[in-house]
Design an enzyme around this catalytic site. Structure first.
Site, PDB file in Angstrom:
ATOM      1  N   ASP A  92      11.779  73.090  -0.314  1.00  0.00           N
ATOM      2  CA  ASP A  92      12.752  71.994  -0.403  1.00  0.00           C
ATOM      3  C   ASP A  92      12.460  71.225  -1.682  1.00  0.00           C
ATOM      4  O   ASP A  92      11.397  71.380  -2.283  1.00  0.00           O
ATOM      5  CB  ASP A  92      12.656  71.081   0.826  1.00  0.00           C
ATOM      6  CG  ASP A  92      13.961  70.296   1.052  1.00  0.00           C
ATOM      7  OD1 ASP A  92      14.876  70.399   0.212  1.00  0.00           O
ATOM      8  OD2 ASP A  92      14.048  69.584   2.057  1.00  0.00           O
ATOM      9  N   CYS A 116      25.903  56.978  -8.768  1.00  0.00           N
ATOM     10  CA  CYS A 116      27.291  56.986  -9.193  1.00  0.00           C
ATOM     11  C   CYS A 116      27.656  58.216 -10.018  1.00  0.00           C
ATOM     12  O   CYS A 116      26.806  58.832 -10.630  1.00  0.00           O
ATOM     13  CB  CYS A 116      27.619  55.758 -10.038  1.00  0.00           C
ATOM     14  SG  CYS A 116      27.501  54.229  -9.143  1.00  0.00           S
TER      15      CYS A 116
END
Ligand code: SF4
Length: 482
Positions: free
Chosen positions: A366, A16
């Site tokens: 990555d 969130c």
């Protein structure tokens, strides 16, 4: 048959982002500010979003499934109150299952003691226990979210004390886990961060207005100025008298999620004193020292590996190159015509730049390897484009344990490193060599941040005791690091 596929990538997700604005002077357009700030926080949650507006004590809201520009269309924006003093925005990524509109936030509660809007980033360790306790006491919940449990906890305390401030404070004592919370009542905005400070929360100013945001990039995106981070354990109240802070819960060992610096936060944010971009470059530089390799070019996996790849190149002296073009126009939902094309999802999103890699020994950087399936496809793209060797370097340690604190690091059975050695993983994803950043080094990457970090998903040692955690990730050997 053509089918609409909800694309859930292998990448990990923060769950969130929150934003709030209090403008006593009514000079700012709080709706426009919240809308633009949510754009800047979109990376923290892409499945639903919403906004609650407080117009002279009356709270209205709009929330739905989708990205900010899907949910807040021109018509929706025109329909929202335009003259509020306060607004609260939220974007969300649902951890599992089908995203539900009813679980979008902000959550708005209408109660005899007053209305309230609530936006939450994190996860409760005692969410299920509190839910059961409240249900046995007569509560009825409409969703399975922790946000609803928190809203109920606050409302109970508000009923007894008559004060929203006291209610949030008492609720924070009751909640266990990761809690970055913003509450908007008819007259106040209250922001609170758990004692460990798992996830970021900061304050800004824009003119006379106060801003609260998950990350500083949201403050800067609306031309505000960053004021300071909300401290782990701090509760901040903003009302017509300005801002006041309760730091009586601050102090003690903290546990800021180190993966915020590796991947979750936006590189242009500064989290608890440390630049995220610099942290990622430092991760790449430390990785070059720990896992050196002879190669011709260093490339980053877009977008998460780019900053670390730059750091790796600068430290190693190997030239940095742009190895992929990422198609920026693919959303999370797209048409998948058939099974074969479905397997080519990565190729649709990423196209290697052959001139960079053809005939070369390539270092591919990555942020992490979770399940390994995407990494394997990315490596194959480089081979197909003519790379003679591919050396994979991950700018975080191996994921070996789940996360209980509001991110979707999975149960152990889905983590490739749990059951495979480095050499085995290298073979499975098809690389010539593989290296991971060490746990000691990942703790060093956020320069300028003096908090202690959570590295639980790498070590199994968490900053809080999660042995009673009510989630279903029940196959790990949890330990408490204190
Ligand atoms: S367990 Fe991992 S992802 Fe979860 S809060 Fe800790 S460091 Fe972050």
């Amino acid at each position: 048959m053509m089918e609409m596929e909800q694309y859930r990538s292998e990448k990990l997700h923060e769950e969130c982002g929150v934003f709030a604005v209090y403008d006593k002077s009514l000079e700012e357009n709080v709706v426009a500010d919240t809308y633009h700030a949510l754009y800047a926080l979109q990376h923290r949650g892409q499945e639903s979003c919403g906004m609650a507006i407080n117009d002279d004590g009356v709270i209205s809201y709009h929330r739905d499934l989708g990205l900010v520009n899907d949910v807040f269309t021109r018509d929706v924006m025109m329909s929202l109150p335009q003259h509020g003093r306060m607004a609260l925005g939220h974007c969300r990524y649902a951890k599992a299952g089908i995203p539900r509109r009813s679980e979008a936030q902000p959550l708005v509660v209408r109660h005899v003691k007053g209305s309230m809007a609530l936006g939450f980033n994190g996860a409760l360790l005692n969410g299920a226990a509190l839910r059961e306790k409240y249900e046995l006491d007569g509560a009825i919940f409409h969703t399975g979210t922790d946000a609803e449990v928190i809203a109920y906890a606050i409302t109970r305390h508000r009923l007894k004390t008559g004060s929203i401030e006291q209610a949030v404070s008492l609720a924070m004592d009751e909640l266990e886990g990761a809690v970055s919370l913003v509450v908007m009542s008819p007259r106040k905005i209250i922001a609170a961060r758990d004692r460990k400070g798992f996830h970021p929360l900061c304050l800004g100013r824009k003119g006379d207005a106060w801003l609260v945001a998950s990350e500083s990039c949201a403050i800067h995106s609306i031309n505000g100025t960053f004021e300071r981070d909300i401290k782990p354990g701090e509760i901040v109240v903003i009302d017509e008298n300005g801002l006041r802070s309760d730091d009586s819960r601050c102090g003690g060992k903290t546990g800021l999620c180190v993966f915020e610096f590796v991947y979750f936060a936006r590189p242009d944010s500064v989290v608890d004193g440390a630049s995220v971009h610099k942290a990622r470059r430092r991760a790449g530089a430390l990785l070059a020292l720990e896992c050196p390799v002879q190669a011709d070019v260093v490339i980053g996996a877009p977008d998460s590996g780019l900053d670390a790849a730059l750091g790796f190149a600068q430290q190693s002296g190997i030239p940095y190159g742009i190895g992929f073009l990422k198609n920026k126009y693919i959303g999370r939902t797209f048409i998948q015509p058939d099974q074969k094309l479905r397997e080519n999802t990565v190729r649709i999103k990423l196209n290697p730049i052959a001139d960079t890699v053809r005939g070369k020994r390539v270092v591919l950087v990555d942020d992490s390897i979770v399940r390994g399936t995407t990494s394997k496809q990315v490596v194959q793209l480089l081979r197909d484009a003519g790379a003679t060797e591919v050396h994979f370097r991950a700018s975080s340690p191996k994921f070996l344990y789940p996360c209980y604190f509001g991110t979707d690091v999975d149960s152990r059975e889905n983590l490739i490193a749990v059951n495979h050695s480095t050499e085995e993983i290298a073979e499975m994803i098809g690389v010539d060599s593989l290296g991971f950043l060490s746990v000691d080094s990942v703790k060093k990457i956020p320069e300028g941040c003096d908090l202690d970090f959570c590295v639980g998903c790498f070590t199994g040692e968490y900053p809080v005791d999660c042995s009673n955690c009510s989630c279903e990730k029940d196959k790990c050997d949890r330990k408490l690091s204190e």
